[in-house]
Design an enzyme around this catalytic site. Structure first.
Site, PDB file in Angstrom:
ATOM      1  N   LYS A  80       0.865  -1.187   0.000  1.00 14.47           N
ATOM      2  CA  LYS A  80       0.000   0.000   0.000  1.00 14.47           C
ATOM      3  C   LYS A  80       0.900   1.235   0.000  1.00 14.47           C
ATOM      4  O   LYS A  80       1.906   1.278   0.708  1.00 14.47           O
ATOM      5  CB  LYS A  80      -0.901  -0.022   1.228  1.00 14.47           C
ATOM      6  CG  LYS A  80      -2.005   1.033   1.225  1.00 14.47           C
ATOM      7  CD  LYS A  80      -2.927   0.860   2.442  1.00 14.47           C
ATOM      8  CE  LYS A  80      -4.090   1.849   2.440  1.00 14.47           C
ATOM      9  NZ  LYS A  80      -4.988   1.657   3.598  1.00 14.47           N
ATOM     10  N   SER A 155      -9.884   1.549   2.391  1.00 16.52           N
ATOM     11  CA  SER A 155      -8.993   2.336   1.572  1.00 16.52           C
ATOM     12  C   SER A 155      -7.891   1.537   0.875  1.00 16.52           C
ATOM     13  O   SER A 155      -7.301   2.027  -0.087  1.00 16.52           O
ATOM     14  CB  SER A 155      -8.322   3.398   2.444  1.00 16.52           C
ATOM     15  OG  SER A 155      -7.480   2.789   3.403  1.00 16.52           O
ATOM     16  N   SER A 179     -10.111  -0.815   6.579  1.00 16.14           N
ATOM     17  CA  SER A 179      -9.473  -0.581   5.284  1.00 16.14           C
ATOM     18  C   SER A 179      -8.727  -1.772   4.701  1.00 16.14           C
ATOM     19  O   SER A 179      -8.305  -1.715   3.544  1.00 16.14           O
ATOM     20  CB  SER A 179      -8.510   0.604   5.380  1.00 16.14           C
ATOM     21  OG  SER A 179      -9.222   1.810   5.320  1.00 16.14           O
TER      22      SER A 179
END
Lengths: 482, 480
Positions: A80, A155, A179
């Site tokens: 990420k 996310s 997330s």
């Protein structure tokens, strides 16, 4: 497109360590898939093609020299883009950090490298991890590999999509209010939010420090367990890191759930949850019961207030954590005659709408005269949730709920209404507030054919038990798909 | 401090002080960077003290230890404490928040004893991190009108203790004494080098005035940028006079931060923004609470050195002098020596006088207490005159050695009393008019004339006579 077509991390590492397959061929295979589908999916902010090939060659050289590169030898991992990578842009999908290259690696990145893993790219996210659809990225949305008109969740949508599309067998995300778990659910992969403090946050760009936790994405429970074992364990650079080694997970996966008491969280198994998602939840409960677990209904009354508390605590911490993006030292600067104006113009230009909304919410919640009724009260709700969980865990070893109220929704469907978007996290937020582990395990599909995940929740450091139940659910899914 | 001290007729001065001390730890508060003054800008920095995204703080155990040590020296209660974030934008603050302690500080409710024996209450002494330093280029060096600004983050993250006093101070001199005493305590503990000129000790003064007899406090102003103990007094007096002048014409001071302008000897209002900040404090989620155990505190107490107030008390007791009269010797760090010398049997008062007047003030004492005691004993016994004793001491300081041997080598034998009387009689005979005057003089006049005769005797004996012995002989002869 189903996950699991490509080899797992466990099988790749075994082959590379055994010398039967080169890390280079593994990386090339994944780069080829990326070349084919990434333009449509946009899972990555940055694909590290040359770096990955060079790292693969180093792994192969080590194997040739008789060395063991580690338990993830030659395994591509997607990171990420809020995890710091030395010398490699780390953007948080924000204009304000565009072009910034951290001078250091996050602890998890360092541990991955030492285990022989190969970073294949930095994945897209909602800006600063604020969002549930990856539509809040300054660099454009990521699409769900199962249906390109749908969101991958967020996310950590880029990481979930990368694993679902077999761009990498493993990925890391961060989970502040769901997330990791929500996009895992929407993309049909395994996603784990560990106990707060099991994985070091050093090098994770902070959203809400008391809630943020790094965790794995994988196509299998076994792969997720292996990855968590590697990234977990005490780190002296993170003061909130638990001073004990990573939990042993791989070794307990086959222990089953016989005799375990598992509670379905009543508050999260009714109103507001789509019928097809509820149906999968009860099927999952049946599977666990058949495997010997004792299933009953659990109650977490304060769970209903979790969302409200979360949307005060997380923005409050974020308003402080994101203050440093002021144009002075790094990232975007819009010049102006005074420092204060430069700060203001840089932040106005650099942050997206959702980030600004949360900074304002959080600033307000902490303001003199409002602190007690907002931030202070939210912290009390947090304590109530912890107490409710503690009571529930007197009766149960694990809890069960949906991960997300619905399957993946269409791009743009919820962008105009932040509150509807926030409701996506209703099932996942309580675990963050309580600091407890939870994971999403793929369990069939909804009426629209899109993946559904169920969420397993455990008390603090209850990962081993949680993974045992996850393995049982996974095995049952393999049975049915056969 | 119950007695009202008037600053100006009818007005009482109220002062509370906030003193920041940089702790002299090897590394910074939350990272491993060197904590040293005077390096090239931005060389002692890392991701954490630069506040880079993803970096995290780790508490420096030595800083906590130093803070608790200071707290215990100020007789504070040491409690479990929590770090908090103080949020405001400033370019020399890398994270745009300062990690400090807010409602749960390490040290609370202490007191500091001034040399005059009075006490100033300590509200709290908490740990926090320092900011970087901004220098403005172009213009007049101030932020307004500057063309650009440069920031040095070497100081960012240096550990500080902020010591907040109660508003117990009533005079500018007390304020100066407080800062001076605090500095001495900090130095005695070895927790800071406390250099006001280098900024490792910084003083902010909260100043207000009220009519004598008024129970409530009036509006206060916080004076910053005070960089010497002398300025502490000047700034407070200026500010108090400013308040009184405003009240005198029916106006009121505004509660605000003001800056001491050393050059013009006045305070000026700070930026208006400085006065409107809402710091939005909340507990720092990247750190865990500090929870000292009873054992930790006991260990710190046991290791505390003797502090200036105790040293003054000890020396006053031993010598019978007033506390204020032993301050000089204690400040010079010569009190241990006095105690040792007196312990060997030397006269306490004489020892104090000799140490205070005749030893180099700003050097540690290298003499053996036994030798010094021997010297004092010889002088007290009349074996050496004051002048001779000084000469022997000079020799001891120069080359060391035993005072008896030195005295002998110099030929400083004690003058036999018979020999002294003969000399005195000779001087009387040589100055009959003066002597006649002496005999009939009252005590005051006699004292004057005594000086003349003693001087003559000293001249005749080349300083070997003991002044007191001469006075005795004169008195005896005059009484006949």
């Amino acid at each position: 497109m189903t996950a699991g077509v490509a080899p797992t991390a466990v099988s790749i590492a075994a082959e590379v360590r055994g010398g039967t397959r080169s890390a280079r061929s593994v990386v090339e295979e994944h780069l080829a898939r990326i070349a084919e589908r990434e333009p449509a999916i946009h899972a990555f902010n940055l694909v590290l093609r040359d770096e990955a090939l060079a790292a693969a060659d180093a792994v192969d050289a080590a194997v040739a020299a008789g060395d063991d590169p580690g338990p993830l030898a030659g395994v591509p991992v997607a990171l990420k883009d809020n995890l710091c990578t030395r010398g490699i842009p780390t953007t948080c999908s924000s204009r304000i950090l565009e072009g910034w290259r951290p001078p250091y690696d996050a602890t998890v990145v360092e541990r991955l490298r030492r285990s022989g893993a190969i970073t294949i790219g930095k994945t897209n996210l909602d800006e600063f991890a604020m969002g549930s659809s990856t539509e809040n990225s300054a660099f454009g949305p990521t699409r769900n590999p199962h249906d390109l008109t749908k969101v991958p969740g967020g996310s950590s949508g880029g990481s979930a999509a990368a694993v679902a599309a077999n761009f990498a067998p493993l990925a890391l995300g961060s989970d502040t209010g769901g997330s990791i778990r929500q996009p895992a659910s929407l993309c049909g992969v395994v996603g784990v939010k560990p106990t707060y403090g099991v994985v070091s946050r050093y090098g994770l760009v902070a959203f809400a420090s008391s809630l943020d936790q790094i965790g794995p994405f994988a196509t299998t429970v076994h792969d997720a367990a292996l990855l968590l074992e590697i990234i977990g364990g005490h780190d002296p650079l993170d003061s909130t890191s638990i001073p004990s080694p990573a939990p042993s997970l791989v070794d307990v996966l086959d222990r089953g759930v016989d005799g375990l008491r598992i509670g379905i969280i009543g508050e999260l198994a009714g109103e507001g949850i789509a019928p097809d998602v509820l149906a999968r939840l009860h099927e999952a409960a049946n599977v666990l019961e058949k495997a010997g677990a004792i299933i009953d209904t659990a109650t977490i009354p304060a769970a209903m207030y979790g969302l409200s508390a979360y949307y005060l605590i997380a923005p409050a911490e974020a308003s402080s954590n994101l203050a440093r993006y002021d144009g002075v030292r790094y990232g975007l600067r819009v010049d102006a005659p005074t420092t204060a104006e430069m700060n203001e113009l840089s932040r106005t230009a650099g942050f997206g709408a959702e980030v600004k909304r949360r900074i304002m919410l959080g600033t307000y919640a902490l303001s003199a005269g409002y602190y007690d009724s907002y931030y202070g009260k939210a912290q009390k709700v947090r304590t109530l949730i912890i107490n409710d969980f503690a009571k529930a865990y007197e009766q149960f070893d694990l809890l069960l709920s949906p991960t997300s109220p619905t399957t993946a929704f269409a791009l743009g469907a919820k962008t105009s209404d932040p509150l509807t978007m926030y409701l996506n996290d209703i099932c996942t937020i309580p675990s963050n507030l309580a600091g407890q582990p939870a994971m999403s395990v793929p369990f069939g599909v909804g009426d629209d054919g899109m993946p559904v995940g169920v969420q397993l929740l455990a008390p603090l450091q209850g990962e081993p038990t949680m993974f045992r139940a996850a393995a049982v659910l996974e095995a049952a899914m393999k049975e049915t798909s056969r | 401090m119950t007695e009202v001290i008037e600053f100006q007729p009818g007005w009482e001065l109220i002062v509370g002080l906030e003193v920041h001390c940089e702790l002299a730890t090897k590394t910074k508060m939350f990272c491993g960077c060197r904590n040293e003054f005077g390096h090239e800008p931005n060389t002692n920095v890392c991701p954490t003290c630069l506040g880079l995204p993803g970096s995290l703080p780790v508490v420096n155990g030595s800083a906590v230890e130093y803070a608790m040590r200071l707290g215990r020296a100020l007789q504070c209660t040491v409690s479990p404490s929590v770090f908090a974030r103080k949020n405001y934008f400033y370019p020399d603050m890398p994270k745009d928040y300062q990690v400090t302690q807010y409602d749960k500080p390490t040290n609370t409710a202490g007191k500091l004893e001034l040399p005059d024996g009075s006490f100033v209450g300590i509200t709290r002494a908490h740990l926090e991190e320092d900011t970087g330093k901004t220098s403005h280029q172009g213009g007049d060096g101030r932020i307004h009108g500057a063309e650009s600004s440069l920031v040095d983050y070497n100081r960012a993250g240096v550990p500080l203790v902020e010591i907040v006093s109660e508003p117990d101070i009533r005079t500018a001199d007390q304020a100066k004494a407080y800062v001076d005493e605090l500095r001495k305590i900090v130095l005695a503990l070895g927790v800071s080098d406390a250099k006001m000129e280098e900024g490792s000790m910084r003083v902010d003064a909260n100043v207000s005035v009220r009519p004598v007899g008024e129970p409530e406090f009036r509006t206060r102003c916080e004076i910053k940028n005070i960089n010497s103990i002398r300025s502490v007094g000047r700034a407070i007096e200026y500010e108090a006079k400013r308040h009184i002048a405003l009240y005198d014409v029916g106006e009121k001071p505004t509660q605000e931060t003001r800056h001491w302008d050393e050059e013009h000897g006045r305070t000026r209002a700070g930026r208006s923004k400085e006065n409107s900040d809402d710091y939005r404090y909340f507990d720092e989620p990247d750190l865990v609470p500090l929870v000292p155990t009873a054992d930790d505190i006991a260990r710190i107490d046991a290791a505390l050195p003797m502090l200036p107030a105790s040293r003054r008390r000890r020396l006053a007791e031993i010598t019978g002098a007033a506390a204020a009269d032993v301050t000089l010797v204690v400040d010079r760090g010569h009190d241990d020596f006095v105690v040792s010398v007196v312990g060997v049997g030397a006269d306490a008062k004489k020892t104090l006088t000799r140490v205070e007047n005749d030893l180099p003030p700003d050097q540690p004492i290298t003499l053996a207490p036994q030798s010094f005691a021997q010297l004092v004993i010889m002088e007290t016994a009349g074996e050496l005159t004051a002048t001779q004793a000084k000469q022997v001491l000079a020799e001891m300081l120069e080359n060391g050695g035993d005072p008896k041997a030195i005295a002998a080598a110099k030929g400083f034998e004690a003058m036999a009393s018979g020999a002294l009387e003969a000399v005195v009689d000779g001087i009387i005979a040589a100055n009959p008019a003066d002597w006649a005057e002496f005999v009939v003089a009252d005590d005051k006049a006699r004292k004057k004339l005594s000086g003349f005769f003693t001087g003559q005797v000293m001249k005749a004996t080349q300083g070997q006579a003991d002044g007191r012995a001469v006075a005795e002989v004169l008195a005896r002869r005059a009484a006949r």
